[in-house]
Write a protein that holds these residues in place. Structure first.
Motif, PDB file in Angstrom:
ATOM      1  N   GLN A  24      -4.997   4.172   4.000  1.00 23.74           N
ATOM      2  CA  GLN A  24      -3.701   4.669   3.541  1.00 23.74           C
ATOM      3  C   GLN A  24      -3.849   6.050   2.903  1.00 23.74           C
ATOM      4  N   LEU A  25      -4.883   6.214   2.090  1.00 29.11           N
ATOM      5  CA  LEU A  25      -5.144   7.523   1.476  1.00 29.11           C
ATOM      6  C   LEU A  25      -5.392   8.581   2.549  1.00 29.11           C
ATOM      7  N   SER A  60       0.824  -1.202   0.000  1.00 28.79           N
ATOM      8  CA  SER A  60       0.000   0.000   0.000  1.00 28.79           C
ATOM      9  C   SER A  60       0.855   1.248   0.000  1.00 28.79           C
ATOM     10  N   ASP A  61       1.961   1.207   0.751  1.00 27.78           N
ATOM     11  CA  ASP A  61       2.862   2.356   0.808  1.00 27.78           C
ATOM     12  C   ASP A  61       3.436   2.680  -0.560  1.00 27.78           C
ATOM     13  N   SER A 113       0.274   4.224  -5.850  1.00 31.29           N
ATOM     14  CA  SER A 113      -0.089   5.619  -6.066  1.00 31.29           C
ATOM     15  C   SER A 113      -1.430   5.908  -5.425  1.00 31.29           C
ATOM     16  N   ASP A 114      -1.725   7.195  -5.240  1.00 27.69           N
ATOM     17  CA  ASP A 114      -3.027   7.576  -4.703  1.00 27.69           C
ATOM     18  C   ASP A 114      -4.160   7.037  -5.568  1.00 27.69           C
ATOM     19  N   ARG A 122      -2.221   9.593   4.306  1.00 30.06           N
ATOM     20  CA  ARG A 122      -1.349  10.389   3.447  1.00 30.06           C
ATOM     21  C   ARG A 122      -1.783  11.851   3.375  1.00 30.06           C
ATOM     22  N   HIS A 123      -3.079  12.068   3.374  1.00 32.38           N
ATOM     23  CA  HIS A 123      -3.584  13.400   3.025  1.00 32.38           C
ATOM     24  C   HIS A 123      -4.289  14.133   4.155  1.00 32.38           C
ATOM     25  N   THR A 149      -5.168  13.909  -5.882  1.00 33.89           N
ATOM     26  CA  THR A 149      -5.085  15.159  -5.127  1.00 33.89           C
ATOM     27  C   THR A 149      -5.918  16.255  -5.780  1.00 33.89           C
ATOM     28  N   SER A 185      -0.220  21.093  -0.364  1.00 33.42           N
ATOM     29  CA  SER A 185      -0.365  19.867  -1.149  1.00 33.42           C
ATOM     30  C   SER A 185       0.830  19.593  -2.049  1.00 33.42           C
TER      31      SER A 185
END
Length: 229
Positions: free
Chosen positions: A63-64, A41-42, A45-46, A67-68, A111, A187
């Motif tokens: 995970q998403l 997962s790491d 990509s998003d 990250r955000h 994003t 971002s």
């Protein structure tokens, strides 16, 4: 904050020893699989993670989110008055991500898709308020300076003051300039990504960024603020 989001889900001694060994091996296998999945997962990509979530992979969404979550929360903190409002808009944005996941297509960067939703929430908030919002300085807990064990109290105080001064200057920018600068800072978007997010021309975004930086430097110089840009 993830916990508050509702995710949709697409007998002898010898025998006892044998059972315990089997359970241990099962746990080790499960933990090993979890570690491999987390590692994979790491590296995804998003966009790949979002596609995974649309297929029912809850770990992909987590995970998403991890990250955000901090950049997205700071995006709101920089542009509304009060942490409670920022957190409310933050939660609403993730709920929109969840609700819109069925129709998600990899036609743009994740994003860009995420911050376009966030921007719509911000615009709706401004319309309800009927006025421009101010930048919150008091509730900015996610942008602490990197801790240094050798730092003296005076140095730490200077760093905190410099950070607050920078955000004071940022708050003085026109809203359209502050918006693109915050997107760039929080971002890490390119000019083209920002243009797609706010649905404007890339040259217009580049111009706003340039004027925003110039104005920021001017404000800092006029106020004699010791902030390195």
């Amino acid at each position: 904050m993830l916990e508050s989001l509702t995710l949709k889900s697409h007998d002898g001694a010898g025998d006892v020893f044998h059972k315990r060994s089997s359970v241990t091996r099962s746990n080790e296998t499960f933990n090993s699989n979890q570690q491999r999945q987390a590692s994979c997962s790491d590296q995804l990509s998003d966009e790949a993670l979002m596609v995974g979530y649309t297929k029912g992979n809850m770990r992909a969404f987590e995970q998403l989110y991890l990250r955000h979550k901090n950049p997205l929360l700071r995006y709101f903190l920089r542009q509304v008055d009060g942490r409670a409002t920022a957190e409310e808009l933050f939660q609403e944005t993730w709920q929109s991500v969840i609700k819109g996941s069925d129709g998600y297509q990899v036609s743009a960067k994740f994003t860009t898709w995420l911050y376009h939703m966030a921007r719509n929430k911000l615009i709706d908030h401004y319309r309800k308020q009927g006025r421009g919002e101010v930048l919150s300085l008091d509730d900015d807990t996610d942008m602490q300076p990197v801790a240094n064990s050798a730092s003296e109290p005076e140095q730490q105080l200077n760093e905190a003051q410099s950070k607050q001064q920078f955000f004071w200057a940022l708050n003085q920018l026109p809203l359209v300039q502050r918006e693109v600068l915050v997107l760039k800072i929080e971002s890490g978007m390119t000019v083209q990504d920002i243009a797609e997010t706010i649905q404007d021309d890339a040259e217009a975004v580049k111009s706003r960024l340039r004027y925003a930086v110039q104005k920021l430097k001017q404000l800092i110089n006029e106020a004699k603020l010791e902030v390195e840009l």
